[in-house]
Design a protein around this motif. Structure first.
Motif, PDB file in Angstrom:
ATOM      1  N   ILE A 169       0.788  -1.158  -0.137  1.00 37.98           N
ATOM      2  CA  ILE A 169      -0.062  -0.047   0.074  1.00 37.98           C
ATOM      3  C   ILE A 169       0.923   1.291  -0.016  1.00 37.98           C
ATOM      4  O   ILE A 169       1.760   1.374   0.864  1.00 37.98           O
ATOM      5  N   THR A 177       2.102   4.952   0.885  1.00 38.78           N
ATOM      6  CA  THR A 177       1.938   5.889   2.130  1.00 38.78           C
ATOM      7  C   THR A 177       2.559   7.206   1.529  1.00 38.78           C
ATOM      8  O   THR A 177       3.648   7.183   1.094  1.00 38.78           O
ATOM      9  N   GLU A 216       6.448   5.883   0.403  1.00 38.65           N
ATOM     10  CA  GLU A 216       6.870   4.569   0.667  1.00 38.65           C
ATOM     11  C   GLU A 216       5.983   3.699   0.407  1.00 38.65           C
ATOM     12  O   GLU A 216       4.708   4.065  -0.003  1.00 38.65           O
ATOM     13  N   PHE A 217       6.050   2.236   0.558  1.00 33.76           N
ATOM     14  CA  PHE A 217       5.009   1.347   0.543  1.00 33.76           C
ATOM     15  C   PHE A 217       5.089   0.319   1.839  1.00 33.76           C
ATOM     16  O   PHE A 217       6.192   0.361   2.514  1.00 33.76           O
ATOM     17  N   ILE A 218       3.884  -0.067   2.246  1.00 30.21           N
ATOM     18  CA  ILE A 218       3.666  -0.804   3.381  1.00 30.21           C
ATOM     19  C   ILE A 218       3.418  -1.880   2.840  1.00 30.21           C
ATOM     20  O   ILE A 218       2.319  -1.966   2.194  1.00 30.21           O
ATOM     21  N   SER A 219       4.098  -3.134   3.308  1.00 28.06           N
ATOM     22  CA  SER A 219       3.633  -4.493   3.105  1.00 28.06           C
ATOM     23  C   SER A 219       3.156  -5.153   4.008  1.00 28.06           C
ATOM     24  O   SER A 219       2.882  -4.780   5.388  1.00 28.06           O
ATOM     25  N   THR A 220       3.568  -6.609   4.026  1.00 27.15           N
ATOM     26  CA  THR A 220       3.276  -7.583   5.414  1.00 27.15           C
ATOM     27  C   THR A 220       3.904  -7.190   6.586  1.00 27.15           C
ATOM     28  O   THR A 220       5.213  -6.741   6.603  1.00 27.15           O
TER      29      THR A 220
END
Lengths: 440, 440
Positions: free
Chosen positions: A281, A283, B2-6
């Motif tokens: 996702i 951010t 940024e990216f958020i993953s697991t």
């Protein structure tokens, strides 16, 4: 004297009957629709989950097809045969019908039609019967699966399920939007969130979650607010930063989507709902979001403290077009409008370590890192001119040591509404509570 | 951007460390107890679930053992070695200690001792910190498992999980024991049970369950009543009789006992709790129960409508001595004292098709078959001189056809209390609400 032992095995009539082609079956259900075909009648029976097409011809148990009415509760037996034109590819040729219960009056809503076709205002007072419509049932079976999937994931990640009081001595979220009640002569309130209890228990069990009722006495009548709703909440200790919370939410959402896909296949098909794909996702910070909207949409935001509803839509459009994601996290909201328990960013204390998750144009989550240091929490209360003595009970946990922790809350109805593409949150609440609705 | 993953994988530190003998580990936790052994110190670290014995000697990261205090939140690294005298058979020889958070004051309760040794009156105001004690934690991990096991069983039996409003327009259970609140100018109440909503949804989904808060404004201060508690409720349609409900409860209780045994082995051992064995549960009628008590105990009951607390104890003693069962069902209570929605026995309408389940001397469940026929329900309201017009919303479901149905409610705190042999229900509620307690 008798003995009670284990229950009779539960029969899912649709699957059971489907597996019985060439054999006879018995089951119970409610007459959903009778379609007279002159020589015979199709009697569609609504069982616990699904509809079964039955064929009634001649005289059965002293009755003719004319005796069978919508809303009758029946126990039927019959022979199962293939019928490609029926919904599940089979039908039951009835050999026996027993009436278990009769309605007093003909039901005034078109349950047997594909769409109920009623306005919300007309439908909501009749919810105890309109929800019998398969498309309405489907919404709340999916909602149940969202909450069940949430619980299953949280447990798998070592979270303890908590059940906390909703009658409280103080509001956690501030403001005047709080229901009051008299509690044996004391002034009490209905909890605006389980915030204090989540923090207490994060200091006890480390990781906790709750599925519980939440109360907001907000005097507005919008398509996205309810005055009582179900909160999916979690809180986790020993975190590095709020990004740990956001990662946990991402993992949880992936799991919930898979869970719903697995358990509600037919319901999703019936509603024509497409679930989102979640990989990672994007951010952005609150400040970046305002810049993106200016650059990409020429939108000059007038709201310095929050995102307006149209801005939530814009940011989702941006995330979708730029990264193919229907979700976007916005972090570092201005501290002034975030609650007193939110931790400020040490690098720029005007912003809180706090985030929202937007999904298909709507905020579905607010979360963040909380203050764990006693002196920092007392100072923030003082800076806000709040009466520290009122928070004595809350501050016990900080005084005697709290781990770094954070968490979030998700509105179950909002998440349901967005997953299913509904226009009004009342569609996603079985018995909604708004300014004018207190029953059923 | 940024990216958020697991999320990072969750580490259960005790198991993880136990599996790492001969290797080094890192984990986070709170200093539970420091025991100075002159040459070195034992630093016991409380992790999310359990305690880990660590050995601190010499100088580590610029600190000596004297710098480590109870309540500090730490990240530690060290080498794991076997140590048969330690609780889990191993200890961690510390090589690195990082302090993440410090308490502002020394904690005023003996968390590090085996027993907390405080009276309830002294303990309850400090619950945010006293629940950090391992024996207190254990109670509520078991309670969480009871509710989780309940949900898992209900789902396996085709029940749909419902989430219903607690702000309601009328009490379902009658009487004056109801909390009132102002709802945007309307008189509203806090739900005494989810009864109406369970019945509505039994007519919708067939089988439903709920885990939710329940409110009773009872003005008594006993060891077995709370003013807000958690109800485990279910309701099932298409039943033959109330015995279907009792069988479902028996199956559920067996499952819950196994679930707790499986998920809370250490907690049960710590508390020395023995779970009951459930095979089949004896069931007697109310009238038989009174006869049994007269014959076996020479007890002449003065209560014609219910069982007194001492009679619940007697009946359990009888069931245990006669059938080796810690549970006993009592059925066919006098109709006069059962709620207006209870179905009366057609053979003797002075008695309702209603039951209690007693366990270790205490009633933990009330349930029964409900009226499904519209005319029968209206007549019962009229016979009781109740104002039928107030129940218009409730009667919608009966008017347009309801299947035969029944269900029950279980108090989660009572079930926890009886399973763990506690003397006061406040022991089984994290943050109890009684006449004098509104916080924490």
């Amino acid at each position: 004297m008798e003995f009670i032992s284990t229950p009779k095995q539960y029969i899912d009539a649709v699957e059971d009957a489907a597996a019985s082609v060439g054999k006879s079956v018995s089951f119970r259900g409610t007459v959903h629709r009778v379609r007279d075909m002159s020589d015979f009648a199709f009697v569609v029976v609504r069982v616990n989950r699904g509809l079964i097409q039955c064929m009634f011809s001649g005289e059965i148990d002293g009755m003719t097809k004319a005796d069978i009415k919508d809303g009758m509760v029946v126990e039927v037996s019959g022979n199962v045969r293939e019928e490609p034109r029926a919904e599940h590819g089979f039908e039951v040729v009835l050999t026996s019908v027993r009436i278990l219960s009769r309605p007093a009056e003909q039901i005034p809503v078109p349950l047997g039609k594909k769409y109920l076709g009623m306005t919300l205002d007309a439908e909501l007072p009749l919810r105890p019967i309109t929800l019998r419509h398969p498309r309405k049932q489907a919404i709340f079976r999916i909602q149940a699966a969202i909450a069940d999937g949430f619980a299953e994931y949280m447990i798998s990640q070592g979270f303890t399920h908590i059940h906390t009081p909703k009658i409280v001595s103080a509001g956690a979220e501030g403001g005047a939007n709080i229901f009051k009640l008299d509690y044996f002569g004391q002034q009490a309130y209905l909890a605006q969130s389980p915030q204090f209890y989540k923090q207490y228990t994060a200091g006890i069990f480390g990781r906790v979650f709750e599925i519980g009722n939440v109360y907001r006495a907000e005097r507005h009548n919008t398509s996205r607010h309810l005055n009582e709703y179900i909160g999916l909440d979690f809180e986790m200790a020993y975190i590095d930063s709020m990004y740990d919370v956001m990662e946990m939410e991402t993992g949880m959402l992936k799991y919930v989507i898979e869970y719903v896909q697995k358990h509600c296949k037919e319901e999703l098909e019936m509603l024509g709902s497409k679930l989102p794909v979640i990989d990672k996702i994007p951010t952005v910070t609150f400040t970046e979001a305002k810049e993106i909207m200016l650059e990409k949409f020429g939108h000059k935001s007038k709201n310095r403290y929050d995102l307006n509803p149209d801005e939530e839509v814009m940011m989702c459009q941006w995330a979708e077009e730029t990264y193919g994601s229907e979700f976007v996290f916005v972090t570092h909201f201005p501290s002034a409008k975030r609650p007193f328990y939110a931790m400020d960013d040490a690098e720029n204390p005007k912003f809180a370590l706090s985030f929202d998750l937007l999904f298909r144009g709507l905020e579905i989550t607010t979360g963040g890192q909380r203050i764990h240091d006693y002196h920092e929490q007392v100072k923030k209360l003082e800076d806000r001119k709040m009466d520290v003595s009122l928070f004595e009970s809350f501050l016990i946990m900080h005084k005697y040591g709290m781990p770094p922790h954070g968490g979030l809350g998700i509105g179950l109805e909002r998440l349901t509404m967005q997953l299913l593409g509904q226009k009004n949150i009342r569609e996603a609440s079985m018995f909604p509570r708004d300014m004018t609705r207190l029953e059923p």
